[in-house]
Each structure stands twice: as C-alpha cells, then as structure tokens.
Design a protein around this motif. Structure first.
Motif, mmCIF file in Angstrom:
data_model
loop_
_atom_site.group_PDB
_atom_site.id
_atom_site.type_symbol
_atom_site.label_atom_id
_atom_site.label_comp_id
_atom_site.label_asym_id
_atom_site.label_seq_id
_atom_site.Cartn_x
_atom_site.Cartn_y
_atom_site.Cartn_z
ATOM 1 N N UNK A 2 0.841 -1.195 0.000
ATOM 2 C CA UNK A 2 0.000 0.000 0.000
ATOM 3 C C UNK A 2 0.875 1.243 0.000
ATOM 4 N N UNK A 32 -2.692 7.714 -9.710
ATOM 5 C CA UNK A 32 -3.976 8.362 -9.923
ATOM 6 C C UNK A 32 -4.351 9.108 -8.653
ATOM 7 N N UNK A 34 -7.425 11.002 -6.449
ATOM 8 C CA UNK A 34 -8.864 11.141 -6.255
ATOM 9 C C UNK A 34 -9.110 12.019 -5.029
ATOM 10 N N UNK A 36 -12.189 12.794 -2.123
ATOM 11 C CA UNK A 36 -13.460 12.330 -1.553
ATOM 12 C C UNK A 36 -13.943 13.330 -0.516
ATOM 13 N N UNK A 40 -19.295 11.280 0.683
ATOM 14 C CA UNK A 40 -19.523 11.133 -0.752
ATOM 15 C C UNK A 40 -18.554 10.108 -1.354
ATOM 16 N N UNK A 41 -18.755 9.832 -2.629
ATOM 17 C CA UNK A 41 -17.882 8.905 -3.332
ATOM 18 C C UNK A 41 -16.628 9.631 -3.817
ATOM 19 N N UNK A 42 -15.535 8.910 -3.981
ATOM 20 C CA UNK A 42 -14.319 9.525 -4.547
ATOM 21 C C UNK A 42 -14.553 10.007 -5.973
ATOM 22 N N UNK A 44 -12.376 11.377 -9.472
ATOM 23 C CA UNK A 44 -11.077 11.402 -10.143
ATOM 24 C C UNK A 44 -10.589 12.826 -10.347
ATOM 25 N N UNK A 47 -4.262 11.732 -13.561
ATOM 26 C CA UNK A 47 -3.359 10.595 -13.588
ATOM 27 C C UNK A 47 -1.977 11.080 -14.019
ATOM 28 N N UNK A 87 -6.784 10.815 -2.023
ATOM 29 C CA UNK A 87 -6.200 9.480 -2.117
ATOM 30 C C UNK A 87 -5.360 9.363 -3.379
ATOM 31 N N UNK A 99 -6.059 -0.606 -9.147
ATOM 32 C CA UNK A 99 -5.277 0.348 -8.378
ATOM 33 C C UNK A 99 -5.150 -0.109 -6.933
ATOM 34 N N UNK A 100 -4.006 0.227 -6.326
ATOM 35 C CA UNK A 100 -3.820 0.069 -4.893
ATOM 36 C C UNK A 100 -3.834 1.471 -4.302
ATOM 37 N N UNK A 101 -4.790 1.741 -3.426
ATOM 38 C CA UNK A 101 -4.955 3.082 -2.890
ATOM 39 C C UNK A 101 -4.173 3.285 -1.593
ATOM 40 N N UNK A 102 -3.722 4.519 -1.389
ATOM 41 C CA UNK A 102 -3.093 4.906 -0.143
ATOM 42 C C UNK A 102 -4.142 5.157 0.936
ATOM 43 N N UNK A 103 -3.673 5.476 2.135
ATOM 44 C CA UNK A 103 -4.574 5.645 3.279
ATOM 45 C C UNK A 103 -5.251 7.008 3.303
ATOM 46 N N UNK B 42 -8.198 4.052 3.665
ATOM 47 C CA UNK B 42 -8.297 4.125 2.217
ATOM 48 C C UNK B 42 -9.192 3.036 1.658
ATOM 49 N N UNK B 90 -17.972 0.522 -1.902
ATOM 50 C CA UNK B 90 -18.112 1.316 -3.119
ATOM 51 C C UNK B 90 -17.936 0.430 -4.341
#
Lengths: 111, 112
Positions: A2, A32, A34, A36, A40-42, A44, A47, A87, A99-103, B42, B90
């Motif tokens: 991560x 990438x 994003x 949030x 709500x939803x993330x 974009x 990139x 993120x 994708x692997x997302x950060x915290x 995340x 999600x």
C-alpha cells in the motif's frame, strides 16, 4: 504494497498552499489522484504516467518522480471547496486494470 | 445517465447472515470494481471484472463472492457476515482506454 501518503492531515486557511505526497516501495507505472468529500464517493482528479510530465488544471497540479517512486499533489491558493480526503491510487504495470490506494490525506480549508 | 448506482444505501446484518450488494452502471463500461472503505482508511479492492463473465480477486477477497453475467451489473455477495465486514462498500466502473473510475454513492454495512 500500500502506498504511504503524507501528511495524514492538513489544515489550511483559504489562499494557502499545500503539498500531499504519495510514496511506494514498488516501481510504479502510474499514479492516480482522487478526492473524496465527506460522506460522498471519490472523484477522479488526474493521472500521472511513468515518463510523463507534470499535470494540472486550475490550481491543482501533480508530479511524478520515478527515481523516488513518489508523486506529489500541489494545491495552490486553496479554496473552501478543496476540503476533503485525497487518495493516491497506484498501478505497478501497464494494463493491470486495478489500483492500490493509499490511506489518504485529510485536507481542511477554513475561511 | 444515472452513472453507477448501488443498493441498498444502508444495511444492518446479524452475524452469520448473508446478503447481496447490488451495483449497476449505464455507461457501457467494461471494467467494474468493488472496494471497501473502513473508517478513516483508504479503499481496499475486493474483486474486479474486466468484462462480462470475467472476474478476479483484489486485495481482500475473503468472505465475498462476485459474478458478472451482464455488462451493466456486478453484484457482491457476502456469505456468513462477520463484524470485520462492517464497512462502506463502493462500486466503480471504467471504460477501456480510460483512466478514470466512476464511483457509486456507496453502501454502508454494519454487522452486529
């Protein structure tokens, strides 16, 4: 695997600048970004591709340092609407399709 | 276009119960994803699909199952719910050749 984001949180006054970093221990093909907003939803933002140039629109831009496997998101002259959690999502090879997302980095902008 | 829709918005499950989270997109996207987001954390990829009939595991697939019989729908099945599955889920979709994932509004699930 991560990616690590820093700082974890930022508090700004309107008009101030901020930098958010995203670092990976693995070689990256793309990063990438994003945003949030709370509840709500993330959404974009942009990139950055390996070998690509710094990108940006309006007062939000980003860069990708391949040697350090790090991407930085630059927010200049921050506005109240910039508040939210940012993120980074990383892709380690072309066409991995995931994708692997950060915290995340929580950004709060006050008047 | 409605984009990506998810149902239900909220759900409370008892330990051991099962349920299906629905996800539908009307953009004819071939890629679809399921993520979970724990409080203050995340997004973790559960499963993803690159097209109808094709699914693959993500980072945290245990305790979940998916199917992709049509381009539009990508349901996520939870079998034998556990408190560790309390999270916001999600769904996202993306078209081939694009880099932008479109996210649904999320489903908040509590397992007690």
């Amino acid at each position: 695997q991560q990616p690590v984001q820093s700082p974890q949180a930022v508090i700004l006054r309107e008009g101030e600048d901020a930098v958010i970093n995203c670092s990976s221990s693995k070689a990256l093909y793309s990063v990438h970004w994003y945003r949030q907003k709370h509840g709500e939803a993330p959404v974009f933002l942009m990139i950055l591709l390996k070998g690509g140039e710094q990108k940006g629109h309006d007062k939000i831009s980003a860069s990708f340092n391949e040697k350090k496997q790090q991407s930085s998101l630059y927010l200049t002259a921050s506005q109240l609407s910039y508040s939210g959690t940012y993120f980074c999502g990383t892709e380690i090879a072309f066409n991995t399709d995931k994708l692997i997302f950060g915290t995340g980095t929580r950004l709060q902008v006050f008047p | 276009n409605a984009g990506v829709t998810q149902t239900p918005k909220f759900r409370i499950l008892k330990i051991g119960q099962s349920m299906t989270l629905q996800c539908t997109q009307d953009m004819n996207h071939n890629y679809m994803y399921w993520y979970r987001q724990d409080p203050g954390m995340g997004l973790k990829l559960i499963y993803y699909s690159v097209g109808a009939g094709i699914t693959d595991k993500g980072e945290v697939p245990n305790g979940y199952n998916v199917s992709r019989s049509t381009t539009e729908d990508f349901p996520l099945r939870l079998e034998l719910a556990a408190p560790s599955q309390t999270s916001v889920y999600f769904c996202a979709s993306m078209t081939s050749g694009s880099d932008e994932q479109y996210f649904g509004p999320g489903t908040r699930l509590t397992v007690t």
